[in-house]
Design a protein around this motif. Structure first.
Motif, short mmCIF file in Angstrom:
data_model
loop_
_atom_site.label_atom_id
_atom_site.label_comp_id
_atom_site.label_asym_id
_atom_site.label_seq_id
_atom_site.Cartn_x
_atom_site.Cartn_y
_atom_site.Cartn_z
N ASP A 117 7.02 108.63 53.20
CA ASP A 117 7.15 107.78 52.03
C ASP A 117 8.50 107.05 52.03
O ASP A 117 8.56 105.86 51.72
CB ASP A 117 7.00 108.61 50.75
N LEU A 118 9.56 107.78 52.34
CA LEU A 118 10.89 107.20 52.41
C LEU A 118 11.56 107.67 53.70
O LEU A 118 11.25 108.73 54.22
CB LEU A 118 11.77 107.65 51.23
N VAL A 119 12.48 106.85 54.19
CA VAL A 119 13.32 107.25 55.34
C VAL A 119 14.76 106.92 55.00
O VAL A 119 15.07 105.81 54.56
CB VAL A 119 12.91 106.53 56.64
N SER A 120 15.62 107.92 55.18
CA SER A 120 17.05 107.73 54.99
C SER A 120 17.74 107.80 56.35
O SER A 120 17.45 108.69 57.15
CB SER A 120 17.60 108.84 54.08
N VAL A 121 18.63 106.84 56.61
CA VAL A 121 19.40 106.84 57.85
C VAL A 121 20.88 106.83 57.48
O VAL A 121 21.33 106.01 56.68
CB VAL A 121 19.07 105.62 58.73
N GLY A 122 21.62 107.78 58.06
CA GLY A 122 23.04 107.86 57.76
C GLY A 122 23.83 108.36 58.95
O GLY A 122 23.26 108.74 59.99
N LEU A 123 25.15 108.34 58.82
CA LEU A 123 26.05 108.83 59.86
C LEU A 123 26.94 109.90 59.26
O LEU A 123 27.45 109.75 58.15
CB LEU A 123 26.91 107.69 60.41
N GLU A 124 27.10 110.99 60.00
CA GLU A 124 27.95 112.08 59.54
C GLU A 124 29.14 112.23 60.48
O GLU A 124 29.00 112.14 61.70
CB GLU A 124 27.16 113.38 59.51
N SER A 125 30.31 112.46 59.90
CA SER A 125 31.51 112.71 60.70
C SER A 125 32.05 114.10 60.35
O SER A 125 31.87 114.58 59.23
CB SER A 125 32.58 111.65 60.43
N PHE A 126 32.68 114.73 61.33
CA PHE A 126 33.18 116.10 61.16
C PHE A 126 34.62 116.18 61.65
O PHE A 126 35.04 115.45 62.55
CB PHE A 126 32.30 117.08 61.94
N ASP A 127 35.37 117.07 61.04
CA ASP A 127 36.79 117.20 61.37
C ASP A 127 37.03 117.64 62.81
O ASP A 127 38.01 117.22 63.43
CB ASP A 127 37.47 118.22 60.43
N TYR A 128 36.16 118.47 63.35
CA TYR A 128 36.42 119.06 64.66
C TYR A 128 35.40 118.65 65.72
O TYR A 128 35.35 119.26 66.79
CB TYR A 128 36.47 120.58 64.54
N VAL A 129 34.60 117.65 65.41
CA VAL A 129 33.63 117.13 66.39
C VAL A 129 33.98 115.68 66.64
O VAL A 129 34.06 114.88 65.70
CB VAL A 129 32.18 117.25 65.87
N PRO A 130 34.23 115.29 67.91
CA PRO A 130 34.80 113.97 68.20
C PRO A 130 33.83 112.80 68.19
O PRO A 130 34.14 111.75 68.71
CB PRO A 130 35.39 114.17 69.60
N HIS A 131 32.64 112.99 67.64
CA HIS A 131 31.72 111.85 67.62
C HIS A 131 30.89 111.90 66.34
O HIS A 131 30.74 112.94 65.71
CB HIS A 131 30.80 111.86 68.85
N LEU A 132 30.35 110.74 65.99
CA LEU A 132 29.48 110.65 64.82
C LEU A 132 28.10 111.20 65.14
O LEU A 132 27.64 111.12 66.28
CB LEU A 132 29.35 109.20 64.37
N SER A 133 27.46 111.74 64.13
CA SER A 133 26.11 112.25 64.29
C SER A 133 25.18 111.45 63.39
O SER A 133 25.45 111.27 62.21
CB SER A 133 26.07 113.73 63.90
#
Length: 263
Positions: A117-133
């Protein structure tokens, strides 16, 4: 939405309707009618009236909910209209876009249960992980007459090409107690499957949203994520995602570090 069909017929009648008559108006088999009748009684939306072969009548709770508000399609737009920053408490991040993917007409998306019905797309960043997820969440939206495990199976079908899958149940405040057991049963099932569960009383007001179960994140092939976005989402949503991804690529590591994902 069998329960909704019976509610609709009872609203139209404005009075108790005999079981056989109601079954014929809904064009249901004996078993199909019986299942929905029991569901509505369990949720305190209808009650059996004695006399003859028996009739079904709306309770005060059932009368308080206009049949039109039960339709799930009326919930998609208001959910998508919620400001993106207000999704953070539920999703854990501010999405790039939340897209209504249910209303695509006859466009081919892969068969039964392939269109959330819906789709959400986002980017997550973390203090100790060197790349976006990247987070691609599929959302199944159900009304209070459809609080059952069938919604979980639909959500599981979508998770194959997403990273998280959710079921959002619309439950008006005055029906929270009546649907407690059904929500508990669904949460018991999704605890094993990793599906997220949210109940909400007002699609436009996140203060009424309750996260009953957080979903597990699955590692999905980037090619599947890319195809999922390409096939399921609107051109406007894809343009927004494409622009954000291009912004990151142009900035390199410095661009990622300075990127404000909550704009």
């Amino acid at each position: 939405m069998d329960d909704n069909e019976i509610l609709d017929q009872l609203h139209k009648a404005g009075e108790a309707v005999g079981h056989k008559t109601l079954q014929q108006r809904c064009k249901f088999s004996d078993n199909r009618y019986e299942v929905s009748r029991k569901n509505l009684i369990a949720k305190k939306l209808a009650v059996t009236v004695a006399g003859g072969r028996g009739s079904l009548s709306l309770t005060d709770d059932g009368k308080a909910v206009p049949s039109a508000t039960v339709k799930e399609s009326l919930l998609y737009g208001p959910l998508c209209d919620v400001p993106l920053k207000d999704w953070k408490q539920t999703l854990g991040h501010v999405p790039i876009v939340v897209d209504n993917t249910a209303m695509q007409g006859g466009r081919v998306t892969g068969g039964r249960w392939t269109r959330p019905d819906l789709v959400s797309v986002g980017l997550e960043s973390f203090d100790y992980v060197p790349h976006l997820s990247m987070d691609v969440s599929s959302v199944e939206v159900k009304s209070f007459v459809s609080v059952d495990i069938a919604a979980v199976y639909e959500a599981l079908a979508h998770r194959r090409a997403s990273t998280r899958a959710w079921v959002f149940f619309y439950i008006p405040p005055h029906l929270e107690v009546a649907t407690e057991n059904q929500v508990f049963e669904v949460c018991s099932v999704v605890g094993e499957s990793g599906i997220g569960v949210v109940t909400f009383g007002d699609p436009r007001n996140t203060a009424t949203w309750r996260v009953k179960q957080r979903p597990s994140r699955v590692v999905t092939d980037p090619a599947l994520l890319n195809d999922f976005i390409k096939v399921q989402m609107s051109e406007t949503a894809k343009d927004q995602i494409r622009a954000k991804v291009a912004q990151i690529k142009r900035g390199g590591e410095e661009g990622v570090a300075s990127l404000d994902l909550e704009e």
